[in-house]
Design an enzyme around this catalytic site. Structure first.
Site, PDB file in Angstrom:
ATOM      1  CG  HIS A  82      15.822 -30.024 -36.588  1.00 26.85           C
ATOM      2  ND1 HIS A  82      15.775 -31.399 -36.235  1.00 26.85           N
ATOM      3  CD2 HIS A  82      14.780 -29.956 -38.110  1.00 26.85           C
ATOM      4  CE1 HIS A  82      14.785 -32.122 -36.529  1.00 26.85           C
ATOM      5  NE2 HIS A  82      14.046 -31.208 -38.227  1.00 26.85           N
ATOM      6  CG  ASP A 161       7.132 -35.078 -32.716  1.00 29.28           C
ATOM      7  OD1 ASP A 161       6.345 -34.210 -33.394  1.00 29.28           O
ATOM      8  OD2 ASP A 161       7.701 -35.359 -32.728  1.00 29.28           O
ATOM      9  NE  ARG A 168       4.655 -34.547 -39.494  1.00 31.68           N
ATOM     10  CZ  ARG A 168       5.871 -34.417 -39.445  1.00 31.68           C
ATOM     11  NH1 ARG A 168       6.555 -34.355 -38.239  1.00 31.68           N
ATOM     12  NH2 ARG A 168       6.543 -33.161 -40.301  1.00 31.68           N
ATOM     13  CB  SER A 183       7.146 -32.176 -35.778  1.00 40.31           C
ATOM     14  OG  SER A 183       7.864 -33.045 -35.885  1.00 40.31           O
ATOM     15  CE  LYS A 187      11.825 -34.285 -33.017  1.00 39.11           C
ATOM     16  NZ  LYS A 187      10.702 -34.349 -33.548  1.00 39.11           N
TER      17      LYS A 187
END
Length: 444
Positions: A82, A161, A168, A183, A187
């Site tokens: 990520h 989320d 956001r 967040s 996930k």
């Protein structure tokens, strides 16, 4: 009354309990809490923060608000990567098929653009026919055969989320370490991973520009991973200039294809190999990062990585021909060069300005419902530290019309600064962070 009391509590610097986070997750996921109240709570969190226990409780509430992938039967390591967000950051498009071609399963759940940064799903949307809206069942079947899936967050995964992610962005509450960490980890933990690698961006174009804040975010997510039995490794990488040359959805897919064919820009390849090596070691495929890097170079030179990307695209309804011929991607109506206004050193290529400029061209969102034009953007060949002569081409502007070209020129005039001297840019990969501590790398 629940949402109002929690807003008041956080406004007054008081704590929210795990039971209250769970109740909020249920209520918000069921549309029993309006967005305006959740927006107020997000701003209170942004201003007042969350402590470690609250951050874990929020992560758990979002994680448990939906379903999870069950992938133990695959019999191989399951590792994702990520990025905290950048401009020109198309690493995921290269990394997922590359790592999967070497035997580690990559269940990659990505998001759309936030603020000035691009989103992997927006890039994938530029591939004709590509579907990222897979169910968990479809994702599992694809992982069983291809070891790779590139999908968006479904209604099944962390639905709280999913709603907060867009809110956001619209409420300017993105740059909050607890909200970012919760967040991302809600996930990723829902993917049933055996490991996670984080690309934490630092520099002027990052959500958290300061190195210390980037390290704080990395440590927060590493702790959350440890709390849930998922080892996490983080690399801090530079976002004081765009990554690679292409900035914009379709042209970033094209650059990712070139990278999979061994023709990627050096900075993109260094970051990709560094992250991929960590993924392959965490996934148990190779004993060392050096061995993993050699294997990745082999997978690219043999064509195995590019073939895996084709297979993933075809499996998800897209046109696999874009790997052989990127001209099959959507093309901009106008393409114009931007030239150096004077001679000197390229002192700065400001990614935040570039990201905002892409949005102004139509390639990003200013409101949740905005449609994205995949064809627009910039190809920036100038790099910080380069010497350029007056009139030398520095970038290309891809736009819908003449007005877009003018807007692009104004963006580049603000973003690319030519000066008599240039300070060195940030190290491309500066730190490696694990549960054991921080290692200074300083790789330029």
């Amino acid at each position: 009354m629940l949402a109002r009391s929690l807003i008041e509590r956080k406004r007054d610097r008081l704590r929210i309990s795990p039971d209250e986070w769970r109740a909020l997750a249920r209520a918000y996921s069921a549309d029993e809490v309006p967005d305006y109240q959740m927006a107020a709570l997000l701003m209170a969190i942004f201003c007042r923060g969350l402590d470690r226990d609250e951050t874990r409780a929020l992560t758990d509430a979002m994680l448990n608000s939906g379903a999870r992938l069950s992938l133990e039967h695959l019999g191989v390591g399951r590792v994702d990567k990520h990025s905290t967000g950048g401009v020109g950051d198309k690493v995921s498009l290269v990394l997922a098929p590359l790592v999967a071609s070497l035997g580690v399963a990559v269940p990659m759940i990505s998001g759309r653009g936030l603020g000035h940064t691009g989103g992997t799903l927006d890039k994938l949307d530029s591939i004709p026919g590509f579907r990222s809206d897979l169910s968990l069942e479809q994702a599992t079947r694809q992982l069983e055969t291809l070891r790779c899936v590139l999908m968006g967050q479904t209604a099944e995964i962390a639905p709280m989320d999913r709603k907060l992610y867009a809110l956001r962005d619209a409420t300017a509450t993105v740059e909050s370490i607890p909200l970012i960490a919760a967040s991302i980890m809600s996930k990723k933990l829902a993917e049933g991973l055996t490991g996670l690698v984080l690309d934490v961006k630092v520099g002027s174009g990052a959500f958290l520009p300061e190195v210390e804040r980037g390290l704080d975010l990395a440590r927060t997510m590493i702790r959350l991973g440890a709390d849930h039995g998922c080892p996490v490794v983080a690399l801090l990488t530079a976002m004081d200039r765009p990554l690679g040359r292409a900035c914009g959805n379709a042209i970033e897919v094209e650059e990712a294809v070139l990278a999979l064919r061994g023709e990627g820009p050096p900075d993109l390849m260094r970051v990709t190999y560094a992250l991929g090596a960590e993924m392959l070691v965490l996934g148990g495929a190779f004993p060392t990062t050096d061995a993993a890097r050699r294997a990745m170079e082999g997978a690219i030179s043999s064509g195995a990585a590019a073939r895996r990307f084709q297979e993933v695209i075809e499996a998800q309804g897209g046109n696999p021909g874009i790997v052989d011929d990127p001209a099959a991607l959507p093309q901009a109506a106008r393409c114009e060069l931007y030239h150096a206004p004077r001679r000197g050193f390229v002192a700065q290529v400001e990614p935040r300005e570039i990201g905002r400029g892409i949005a102004a061209l139509g390639g990003g969102r200013e409101k949740i419902a905005d449609r994205v034009d995949p064809t627009v953007g910039f190809v920036i060949t100038a790099r910080p530290g380069d010497w350029v002569e007056e009139g030398e081409p520095l970038a290309s502007i891809l736009a819908r019309d003449g007005q877009g070209v003018d807007s692009g020129r104004a963006t580049l005039a603000r973003a690319i600064r030519i000066a008599d001297e240039a300070e060195p840019p940030l190290p491309l990969i500066s730190h490696r962070v694990t549960g054991s501590g921080v290692e200074l790398l300083g790789d330029r």
